[in-house]
Design an enzyme around this catalytic site. Structure first.
Site, short mmCIF file in Angstrom:
data_model
loop_
_atom_site.label_atom_id
_atom_site.label_comp_id
_atom_site.label_asym_id
_atom_site.label_seq_id
_atom_site.Cartn_x
_atom_site.Cartn_y
_atom_site.Cartn_z
CG ASP A 275 -6.69 -1.68 14.47
OD1 ASP A 275 -7.51 -0.98 13.85
OD2 ASP A 275 -5.68 -1.20 15.01
CD GLN B 4 -1.14 -0.92 3.58
OE1 GLN B 4 -2.36 -0.91 3.46
NE2 GLN B 4 -0.54 -1.52 4.59
CG ASP C 43 -0.02 -4.74 9.93
OD1 ASP C 43 -0.78 -3.96 10.50
OD2 ASP C 43 0.24 -4.68 8.69
CG ASP D 156 -3.79 -12.58 4.63
OD1 ASP D 156 -4.27 -11.44 4.58
OD2 ASP D 156 -4.49 -13.61 4.56
N GLY D 157 -3.52 -11.80 7.87
CA GLY D 157 -4.27 -12.18 9.07
C GLY D 157 -5.14 -13.40 8.85
N1 SAM Z 1 -7.52 2.51 12.35
C1 SAM Z 1 -7.56 1.90 11.09
C2 SAM Z 1 -8.80 2.20 10.29
O1 SAM Z 1 -9.40 3.23 10.52
O2 SAM Z 1 -9.13 1.44 9.37
C3 SAM Z 1 -7.00 0.53 11.03
C4 SAM Z 1 -5.66 0.51 11.73
S1 SAM Z 1 -4.25 -0.26 11.17
C5 SAM Z 1 -3.13 0.97 10.58
C6 SAM Z 1 -4.62 -1.14 9.72
C7 SAM Z 1 -3.55 -2.20 9.43
O3 SAM Z 1 -4.18 -3.33 8.85
C8 SAM Z 1 -2.45 -1.76 8.47
O4 SAM Z 1 -1.23 -1.69 9.14
C9 SAM Z 1 -2.45 -2.84 7.38
O5 SAM Z 1 -1.16 -3.21 6.94
C10 SAM Z 1 -3.16 -3.99 8.11
N2 SAM Z 1 -3.80 -4.98 7.24
C11 SAM Z 1 -4.58 -4.77 6.15
N3 SAM Z 1 -4.95 -5.94 5.61
C12 SAM Z 1 -4.42 -6.92 6.38
C13 SAM Z 1 -4.44 -8.34 6.34
N4 SAM Z 1 -5.07 -9.00 5.36
N5 SAM Z 1 -3.78 -9.02 7.32
C14 SAM Z 1 -3.11 -8.37 8.31
N6 SAM Z 1 -3.04 -7.02 8.38
C15 SAM Z 1 -3.69 -6.31 7.44
#
Ligand code: SAM
Length: 314
Positions: A162, A37, A112, A144-145
């Site tokens: 999150d 991203q 993450d 990946d989560g």
């Molecule tokens: N506060 C935020 C919001 O308003 O959406 C979310 C917080 S956090 C920064 C979001 C995180 O989700 C990012 O660091 C991103 O890399 C992670 N992320 C996105 N898709 C993901 C996945 N499939 N598995 C694990 N992490 C993921």
């Protein structure tokens, strides 16, 4: 996204093609791309440092406590003795910080997808993580989560999701489906709870929130939608708590304040017994939309947003 204007530099938060909020910024602290991203960390005039991923505003220094305490504390306070916590996403480290406040927590696994977001957060967002990445109870994984949930043999007392909203072309839309929530439920201990950030509850864009609540109800016996107003987003932001039996209405204001004083390290700025009662009482238009939603989000037709909250059904 960045536009030079007078007298300041402005950064634009696109809610939809018809609604844009702009924030004056002093400048960008970091701007780059990971494999996953676009990452921007900007210094906002009003809200301090803020993180923006793929043009989506994630959190800001001044009021991130509202979002992160709301996401984590209701679930962990309701659990009688949370020991093991998994956080999916959580790049800034503030969700991890909130989980580690609990003296009972002996292990917090944060998963993450994007190591670069965590590296940037470590360097440029110190008040967000507040040292939580180096806490000895933390296990940090970059994957990946969904894959993590499929592969892990561990179970958790709380799982906190999150992740970024399910944007079209983004990395997270497979973590909002019925099949994913079924997987999550299998990884919870009997009294375990799931808490998710669930997009906006703005009356202009209630689709994602109501579909996620409906989808969780297919999987969990108890689902409690709630919301908190986040000034940086200029919106009442939605969350959902899903449990196998625990109920946030069955704990009194006094009991919550007692648990906080016994179990939590440091002082919370948003959540307490009084706040708990307000966040679980949603406005009538939101309750009505939640009751009317019938769509369940599934793997074979996952919802994807063009703009936050404005999901297209699969
Ligand atoms: N506060 C935020 C919001 O308003 O959406 C979310 C917080 S956090 C920064 C979001 C995180 O989700 C990012 O660091 C991103 O890399 C992670 N992320 C996105 N898709 C993901 C996945 N499939 N598995 C694990 N992490 C993921």
């Amino acid at each position: 996204m960045l536009k030079k204007d007078t007298p300041s530099l402005w950064i634009y938060d696109y809610f939809s093609p018809f609604e844009i909020h702009k924030h004056a910024i002093r400048g960008t602290v970091y701007h780059g791309h990971s494999d996953i991203q676009e990452i921007v960390i900007a210094e906002s005039e009003c809200y301090g440092r803020c993180l923006i991923l793929d043009n989506e505003f994630q959190s800001a220094e001044l009021d991130e406590f509202v979002y992160h305490e709301s996401l984590v504390q209701p679930a962990l306070i309701l659990h009688p003795e949370p020991k093991k916590v998994a956080i999916i996403g959580g790049g800034e480290g503030a969700t991890l910080r909130e989980a580690l406040r609990h003296k009972t927590v002996s292990k917090a696994v944060m998963v993450d997808l994007d190591e670069k977001v965590v590296e940037c957060s470590k360097e440029y967002l110190p008040s967000f993580h507040n040292g939580s990445f180096s806490d000895k109870r933390t296990t940090l994984l970059f994957k990946d989560g969904r894959k993590f949930m499929e592969e892990t043999n561990e179970t958790f007392d709380a799982i906190i999701i999150d992740i970024t909203c399910p944007l079209e072309g983004g990395p997270s839309y497979k973590l909002f489906t019925k099949e994913f929530y079924e997987l999550v439920r299998q990884k919870l201990t009997p009294q375990g709870l799931l808490s998710i950030q669930a997009s906006t509850t703005s009356p202009t864009a209630l689709t994602t929130y109501t579909i996620l609540n409906r989808t969780l109800k297919e999987v969990f016996p108890n689902v409690f939608p709630y919301a908190a107003y986040v000034p940086f987003f200029a919106m009442l932001w939605g969350f959902c708590l899903a449990t196998n039996g625990l109920d946030p209405a069955q704990v009194t204001k006094e009991e919550i304040d007692q648990i906080i004083s016994e179990r939590i390290k440091g002082e919370l700025k948003f959540y307490d017994g009084t706040t708990h009662q307000s966040i679980f009482n949603l406005p009538k238009y939101v309750r009505k939309a939640l009751a009317q939603q019938t769509h369940v989000n599934r793997d074979n037709q996952p919802l994807k947003e063009k703009y936050p909250g404005l999901a297209k059904k699969g």
